[in-house]
Design a protein around this motif. Structure first.
Motif, PDB file in Angstrom:
ATOM      1  N   PHE A  77       0.827  -1.210   0.000  1.00 35.94           N
ATOM      2  CA  PHE A  77       0.000   0.000   0.000  1.00 35.94           C
ATOM      3  C   PHE A  77       0.856   1.253   0.000  1.00 35.94           C
ATOM      4  CE2 PHE A  77      -4.302  -1.349  -0.064  1.00 35.94           C
ATOM      5  CZ  PHE A  77      -4.293  -2.640   0.419  1.00 35.94           C
ATOM      6  N   GLY A  78       2.057   1.148   0.567  1.00 36.34           N
ATOM      7  CA  GLY A  78       2.980   2.265   0.464  1.00 36.34           C
ATOM      8  C   GLY A  78       3.366   2.519  -0.985  1.00 36.34           C
ATOM      9  N   ALA A  79       3.667   1.416  -1.687  1.00 33.18           N
ATOM     10  CA  ALA A  79       4.023   1.567  -3.096  1.00 33.18           C
ATOM     11  C   ALA A  79       2.854   2.140  -3.886  1.00 33.18           C
ATOM     12  CB  ALA A  79       4.438   0.211  -3.669  1.00 33.18           C
ATOM     13  N   LEU A  80       1.645   1.688  -3.566  1.00 33.97           N
ATOM     14  CA  LEU A  80       0.467   2.220  -4.256  1.00 33.97           C
ATOM     15  C   LEU A  80       0.308   3.711  -3.991  1.00 33.97           C
ATOM     16  CD1 LEU A  80      -2.249  -0.554  -3.877  1.00 33.97           C
ATOM     17  CD2 LEU A  80      -1.110   0.198  -5.947  1.00 33.97           C
ATOM     18  N   ALA A  81       0.623   4.135  -2.789  1.00 30.29           N
ATOM     19  CA  ALA A  81       0.509   5.559  -2.470  1.00 30.29           C
ATOM     20  C   ALA A  81       1.491   6.372  -3.305  1.00 30.29           C
ATOM     21  CB  ALA A  81       0.768   5.777  -0.976  1.00 30.29           C
ATOM     22  N   VAL A  82       2.707   5.864  -3.416  1.00 24.57           N
ATOM     23  CA  VAL A  82       3.700   6.552  -4.246  1.00 24.57           C
ATOM     24  C   VAL A  82       3.222   6.597  -5.701  1.00 24.57           C
ATOM     25  CG1 VAL A  82       6.032   6.375  -5.185  1.00 24.57           C
ATOM     26  CG2 VAL A  82       5.633   5.973  -2.740  1.00 24.57           C
ATOM     27  N   LEU A  83       2.730   5.472  -6.166  1.00 21.49           N
ATOM     28  CA  LEU A  83       2.231   5.406  -7.536  1.00 21.49           C
ATOM     29  C   LEU A  83       1.086   6.392  -7.744  1.00 21.49           C
ATOM     30  CD1 LEU A  83       2.474   3.831 -10.228  1.00 21.49           C
ATOM     31  CD2 LEU A  83       0.608   2.398  -9.393  1.00 21.49           C
ATOM     32  N   ALA A  84       0.230   6.498  -6.754  1.00 20.95           N
ATOM     33  CA  ALA A  84      -0.908   7.417  -6.872  1.00 20.95           C
ATOM     34  C   ALA A  84      -0.423   8.840  -7.115  1.00 20.95           C
ATOM     35  CB  ALA A  84      -1.757   7.347  -5.603  1.00 20.95           C
ATOM     36  N   ILE A  85       0.598   9.212  -6.384  1.00 21.62           N
ATOM     37  CA  ILE A  85       1.116  10.574  -6.560  1.00 21.62           C
ATOM     38  C   ILE A  85       1.622  10.753  -7.985  1.00 21.62           C
ATOM     39  CG2 ILE A  85       2.924  12.160  -5.851  1.00 21.62           C
ATOM     40  CD1 ILE A  85       2.657  10.849  -3.039  1.00 21.62           C
ATOM     41  N   VAL A  86       2.405   9.770  -8.450  1.00 19.66           N
ATOM     42  CA  VAL A  86       2.940   9.856  -9.813  1.00 19.66           C
ATOM     43  C   VAL A  86       1.803   9.929 -10.823  1.00 19.66           C
ATOM     44  CG1 VAL A  86       4.231   8.586 -11.562  1.00 19.66           C
ATOM     45  CG2 VAL A  86       5.074   8.651  -9.210  1.00 19.66           C
ATOM     46  N   LEU A  87       0.793   9.104 -10.643  1.00 15.86           N
ATOM     47  CA  LEU A  87      -0.287   9.056 -11.608  1.00 15.86           C
ATOM     48  C   LEU A  87      -1.124  10.335 -11.590  1.00 15.86           C
ATOM     49  CD1 LEU A  87      -1.599   5.388 -11.540  1.00 15.86           C
ATOM     50  CD2 LEU A  87       0.058   6.459 -13.044  1.00 15.86           C
ATOM     51  N   ILE A  88      -1.317  10.871 -10.423  1.00 12.01           N
ATOM     52  CA  ILE A  88      -2.108  12.101 -10.357  1.00 12.01           C
ATOM     53  C   ILE A  88      -1.376  13.218 -11.090  1.00 12.01           C
ATOM     54  CG2 ILE A  88      -2.903  13.942  -8.809  1.00 12.01           C
ATOM     55  CD1 ILE A  88      -3.604  11.760  -6.802  1.00 12.01           C
ATOM     56  N   VAL A  89      -0.105  13.357 -10.844  1.00 13.49           N
ATOM     57  CA  VAL A  89       0.662  14.425 -11.490  1.00 13.49           C
ATOM     58  C   VAL A  89       0.659  14.248 -13.002  1.00 13.49           C
ATOM     59  CG1 VAL A  89       2.985  15.342 -11.792  1.00 13.49           C
ATOM     60  CG2 VAL A  89       2.111  14.899  -9.488  1.00 13.49           C
ATOM     61  N   THR A  90       1.035  13.059 -13.448  1.00  8.68           N
ATOM     62  CA  THR A  90       1.127  12.851 -14.898  1.00  8.68           C
ATOM     63  C   THR A  90      -0.244  12.825 -15.546  1.00  8.68           C
ATOM     64  OG1 THR A  90       1.220  10.474 -14.469  1.00  8.68           O
ATOM     65  CG2 THR A  90       3.316  11.611 -14.792  1.00  8.68           C
ATOM     66  N   GLY A  91      -1.217  12.252 -14.879  1.00  3.92           N
ATOM     67  CA  GLY A  91      -2.551  12.161 -15.443  1.00  3.92           C
ATOM     68  C   GLY A  91      -3.182  13.522 -15.665  1.00  3.92           C
ATOM     69  N   LEU A  92      -2.960  14.425 -14.745  1.00  7.21           N
ATOM     70  CA  LEU A  92      -3.503  15.767 -14.927  1.00  7.21           C
ATOM     71  C   LEU A  92      -2.868  16.458 -16.121  1.00  7.21           C
ATOM     72  CD1 LEU A  92      -3.837  16.890 -11.205  1.00  7.21           C
ATOM     73  CD2 LEU A  92      -5.679  16.419 -12.828  1.00  7.21           C
ATOM     74  N   ARG A  93      -1.568  16.218 -16.301  1.00 10.53           N
ATOM     75  CA  ARG A  93      -0.904  16.805 -17.459  1.00 10.53           C
ATOM     76  C   ARG A  93      -1.478  16.248 -18.743  1.00 10.53           C
ATOM     77  NH1 ARG A  93       4.755  18.584 -18.296  1.00 10.53           N
ATOM     78  NH2 ARG A  93       3.453  20.237 -19.133  1.00 10.53           N
ATOM     79  N   LEU A  94      -1.698  14.938 -18.766  1.00 10.97           N
ATOM     80  CA  LEU A  94      -2.251  14.304 -19.956  1.00 10.97           C
ATOM     81  C   LEU A  94      -3.609  14.906 -20.290  1.00 10.97           C
ATOM     82  CD1 LEU A  94      -1.410  10.538 -19.357  1.00 10.97           C
ATOM     83  CD2 LEU A  94      -0.577  11.938 -21.229  1.00 10.97           C
ATOM     84  N   ARG A  95      -4.438  15.076 -19.305  1.00 14.31           N
ATOM     85  CA  ARG A  95      -5.746  15.644 -19.543  1.00 14.31           C
ATOM     86  C   ARG A  95      -5.640  17.083 -20.041  1.00 14.31           C
ATOM     87  NH1 ARG A  95      -7.591  11.403 -16.683  1.00 14.31           N
ATOM     88  NH2 ARG A  95      -9.842  11.193 -16.440  1.00 14.31           N
ATOM     89  N   HIS A  96      -4.681  17.758 -19.492  1.00 11.90           N
ATOM     90  CA  HIS A  96      -4.462  19.131 -19.938  1.00 11.90           C
ATOM     91  C   HIS A  96      -4.122  19.152 -21.416  1.00 11.90           C
ATOM     92  CE1 HIS A  96      -3.028  23.290 -19.812  1.00 11.90           C
ATOM     93  NE2 HIS A  96      -1.937  22.875 -20.429  1.00 11.90           N
ATOM     94  N   TRP A  97      -3.160  18.301 -21.816  1.00 10.13           N
ATOM     95  CA  TRP A  97      -2.790  18.255 -23.231  1.00 10.13           C
ATOM     96  C   TRP A  97      -3.972  17.843 -24.097  1.00 10.13           C
ATOM     97  CZ3 TRP A  97       2.007  15.032 -21.640  1.00 10.13           C
ATOM     98  CH2 TRP A  97       3.060  15.908 -21.299  1.00 10.13           C
ATOM     99  N   TYR A  98      -4.686  16.879 -23.613  1.00 11.57           N
ATOM    100  CA  TYR A  98      -5.820  16.378 -24.393  1.00 11.57           C
ATOM    101  C   TYR A  98      -6.830  17.500 -24.649  1.00 11.57           C
ATOM    102  CZ  TYR A  98      -9.662  13.326 -25.784  1.00 11.57           C
ATOM    103  OH  TYR A  98     -10.681  12.726 -26.479  1.00 11.57           O
ATOM    104  N   ASP A  99      -7.119  18.239 -23.599  1.00  2.14           N
ATOM    105  CA  ASP A  99      -8.118  19.284 -23.734  1.00  2.14           C
ATOM    106  C   ASP A  99      -7.628  20.452 -24.592  1.00  2.14           C
ATOM    107  OD1 ASP A  99      -9.228  18.806 -20.308  1.00  2.14           O
ATOM    108  OD2 ASP A  99      -9.857  17.861 -22.188  1.00  2.14           O
ATOM    109  N   THR A 100      -6.402  20.852 -24.351  1.00  2.00           N
ATOM    110  CA  THR A 100      -5.945  22.072 -25.030  1.00  2.00           C
ATOM    111  C   THR A 100      -5.510  21.812 -26.462  1.00  2.00           C
ATOM    112  OG1 THR A 100      -3.744  21.729 -24.145  1.00  2.00           O
ATOM    113  CG2 THR A 100      -5.211  23.197 -22.907  1.00  2.00           C
TER     114      THR A 100
END
Lengths: 295, 130, 349
Positions: free
Chosen positions: C17-40
């Motif tokens: 679950f610690g690893a999942l927490a770290v992964l969550a942070i990575v995914l949130i950061v990168t995922g938001l960027r992806l959505r940003h690119w997708y939208d713009t």
């Protein structure tokens, strides 16, 4: 007198081999019972059946008037220490006590903690790092702190050095003195049991050979030495357990309730270890032996 | 407080040994009236023997009137085996030591000394009876 | 019992679950960027044209390392691995080491003991996969919108609900393997093999039939004369975008199914553009609208089997005396032929 354990025709088979055969027993309460026999005789099987870890192939067994491990109430009345003292090696001593407290409604916390302190065990020490003697003491503490009526110990001192063995038995006897619990412990060393047991069961090759109070057994067995004599010509009522002969002399171990009147014999008492060994040795030449039918 | 010891090779049963050790202690003045015997728990904790054995020994001592249990407290000595002879123990002991030295000087070994003593003891006892 | 199960499990749980927490942070950061690119960058409206193709291929190549990590490693393995590493040793280790003889002689029944372990470790297994699945599904949303391939077998197994069922199944499979095999390593190996086999069987033989698939047949069309390009299959264009093509079949003009059309070079038909005349292509497919029902079917199937296996474990553990594989009586047995078979009467009081 009530019986803590009653077995009738109890048998247990693993695949092809019968580990226990036709075992009929009645263990009275308030005793320290020794279960002795060579390796592979069925001692562990019997004790595991008594705590419900095994189920019988044949016959039945009742512990404290109920089938073993019927439910939480029955489980709470019997304490068990398995062979080779399994403990959770990753858990600390204190964790084991916490486990005992949570899994046993009748847990006496003060008793457990006092005992650990008296033994000098470090509560934070992991069980895997303890010595064999310390692990045995920990397992005993877990078994007794739930305040059972019956304590079953499967070869508790087999792998302990003499000092640890003595300390374990001291602790065990203190528990008996204090709680009045009935104890059944098995061993393949009779010397271990001689000090502490007042009731003995001898198990050889999956069968019960001998069972009774130690006082009574010692009183009814005698060592007879005398001139060479055919055992057939003994007086009635005597049962020859073992016999050995030289060309001049006969030595017999007999079991009888009556006094030995024949003046030709020198009669001596038998020590417990010699008594058990006599039952363990193969059938003697001559009549009788272990059939046990007095003439 | 008296401490028991067990001789497993003596052929004497453990309970008998305890009774004898209490009686000996009483005789030698090591235990007096009002002294407490060790609790059964203490005895088995030290000797690793069956508590029933100790119980049996204490019961026999109680039966012969030497001790009495006080429920909840322990077992206490109520009588003594000491007679006025305790005073005589000291001088008798000294005489015995002197006699032993004499016997050794005369060339007797341990076995002979013991045999001589037993013989005289038995003869004396028979005389008393007769 | 919950306390004990947790105490034994907490180190492993912390790692995952610690690893999942770290992964969550990575995914949130990168995922938001992806959505940003997708939208713009207008990818939503872009469908055809070379510029669109270039933009699309640029986008789908973003964070390729993370895509590989998620699709080819984490979500692929985690549901099975929790079964192998958490489920299989759960009972097997206690049986193997003998600690079950300590646990089953306290004042709790075996049922309660097992229930406590399942409550802690089973829940954690399913929760870990659920968290990972939802994180991955959220993160992949822009990619999935472009590719329309969520119904593809491999991607289907890595989104939304399916992995949760796999985790439950993997755990239950590990549990029963440990219970029956009674040794940790063989149980783990068996669980792994069984899990993989079950997943393959479902993908190829069961999932296509959750609902009767649809069929569509169309004539093949030859591309421009003289070209060597593959014939277009107009049938593909007639089914909804994002459907799952389960299988395809080619039939020749006489109605027989063929594997491939072989046309020797220089055949006369190439001039008349009639090489593939008369050939039909039949597609067997599941329409895209069935994606979510199928996800539920898959979840229900695996979870249902898991519950059956767990139920069996409870039944088995109560009725049977469990001598562990290493041998309850650990000493060599003496042959009892040497001693007489009659029993001396035992005088008991």
């Amino acid at each position: 007198m009530s019986a803590v354990l009653q077995a009738d025709g109890l048998g247990k088979r693993y695949r092809r081999r019968w580990a226990l055969t036709d075992c009929t027993l009645r263990i009275p309460s308030g005793r320290v019972v020794g279960l002795v026999g060579p390796n592979g005789a069925g001692k562990s099987t019997l004790l595991n059946l008594a705590v419900g870890l095994l189920t019988p192939t044949r016959g039945r067994i009742d512990v404290l008037d109920a089938p073993p491990a019927l439910g939480p109430a029955e489980l709470a009345r019997v304490g068990f220490m398995a062979q080779e003292t399994p403990t959770y090696s990753g858990l600390s001593v204190a964790d084991h006590l916490r486990m005992g407290a949570r899994l046993n409604p009748g847990w006496d916390r003060k008793l457990a903690e006092d005992r650990i302190a008296q033994l000098g065990l470090d509560p934070a020490q992991r069980a895997g790092k303890l010595s064999a003697g310390q692990r045995a003491q920990l397992a005993l503490t877990v078994a007794v702190a739930k305040r059972p009526e019956l304590l079953i110990l499967d070869e508790p001192v087999a792998s302990l050095d003499p000092l640890a063995r003595r300390q374990f038995l001291q602790g065990l006897m203190e528990v008996v003195a204090e709680q009045g619990v009935t104890v059944v412990l098995s061993s393949h060393l009779i010397a271990d049991l001689e000090r502490v047991c007042d009731h003995l069961i001898v198990l050889i090759a999956s069968r019960v050979r001998l069972a009774g109070d130690v006082d009574q057994l010692l009183a009814t067995h005698h060592l007879l030495t005398g001139p060479r004599r055919d055992p057939e010509r003994l007086q009635a009522g005597q049962q020859v357990v073992s016999a050995s002969h030289t060309d001049r002399q006969s030595t017999l171990l007999v079991r009888t309730d009556e006094p030995i009147l024949d003046p030709a014999w020198t009669v001596e008492p038998v020590g417990l270890e010699d008594l058990v060994l006599a039952y363990m040795s193969p059938e003697p030449t001559g009549r009788g032996g272990l059939t046990g039918v007095p003439r | 407080m008296i401490e028991f010891h067990l001789d497993t090779r003596s052929g004497v049963s453990p309970y008998r040994q305890i009774v004898d050790q209490v009686r000996r202690a009483l005789r030698l003045g090591l235990l007096n009236e009002g002294d407490q015997l060790p609790t059964i728990k203490e005895v088995v904790g030290q000797l690793a023997i069956n508590p029933n054995t100790v119980l049996k020994a204490y019961k026999e001592l109680e039966h012969t009137g030497l001790v009495a249990p006080r429920p909840g407290v322990g077992t206490f000595v109520t009588a003594t085996l000491r007679d006025g002879s305790l005073a005589a123990h000291g001088p008798l002991r000294r005489e015995l030591v002197r006699w032993l030295a004499k016997a050794r000087r005369a060339g007797l070994d341990e076995e002979s000394i013991e045999a001589l003593f037993r013989d005289a003891f038995r003869a004396g006892a028979e005389q008393d009876i007769a | 019992m919950i306390w004990l199960a947790w105490r034994q499990f907490r180190a492993q749980a912390a790692v995952v679950f610690g690893a999942l927490a770290v992964l969550a942070i990575v995914l949130i950061v990168t995922g938001l960027r992806l959505r940003h690119w997708y939208d713009t960058d207008g990818l939503a409206n872009c469908t055809t044209g070379d510029a669109c193709d270039a933009l699309t291929s640029w986008f789908t190549g973003r964070y390729s390392w993370l895509q590989t990590l998620l699709s080819n490693v984490l979500i692929l393995f985690l549901p099975g691995l929790t079964g192998v590493f958490w489920g299989a040793p759960l009972i097997a280790r206690e049986l193997e080491s003998g600690t079950y003889r300590l646990a089953w002689t306290q004042s709790v029944t075996r049922t309660r003991w097992l229930a406590g372990k399942i409550a802690v470790v089973g829940t954690a297994s399913v929760a870990a996969s659920a968290l990972l699945t939802w994180m991955v599904s959220w993160w992949y949303t822009p990619f999935d919108k472009i590719a329309h391939n969520k119904f593809d077998p491999t991607i289907f197994s890595e989104r939304d609900l399916a992995p949760i069922g796999y985790a439950a199944f993997g755990f239950a499979l590990g549990l029963i393997a440990g219970l029956l095999i009674r040794r940790t390593l063989p149980a783990m190996a068996t669980t792994l093999v069984g899990y993989i086999a079950a997943r393959i069987i479902v993908v190829y033989w069961i999932r296509p039939h959750f609902q009767a698939p649809l069929h569509i047949t169309a004539l093949l069309q030859q591309p421009g004369a003289g070209s060597a390009r593959a014939a277009k299959a107009p049938a593909v264009g007639q089914i909804p975008q994002g459907s799952w093509i389960v299988s395809t079949k080619l039939t020749d003009p006489s109605g027989h199914s063929v594997g491939a059309i072989r046309i020797p070079l220089g055949s006369p038909c190439m001039a008349t553009n009639s090489c593939v005349a008369g050939y039909h292509q039949t597609l067997t497919y599941q329409p895209a609208s069935r994606y979510w029902p199928f996800q539920w079917y898959e979840l229900t199937l695996f979870t249902g089997v898991a519950l059956i296996l767990i139920g069996f474990c409870f039944w088995w553990i109560n009725g049977h005396s469990l001598r562990p594989a290493s041998g309850g009586a650990a000493h060599a047995s003496r042959p009892d032929a040497t001693l007489p078979s009659q029993q001396a009467p035992a005088p008991v009081q």
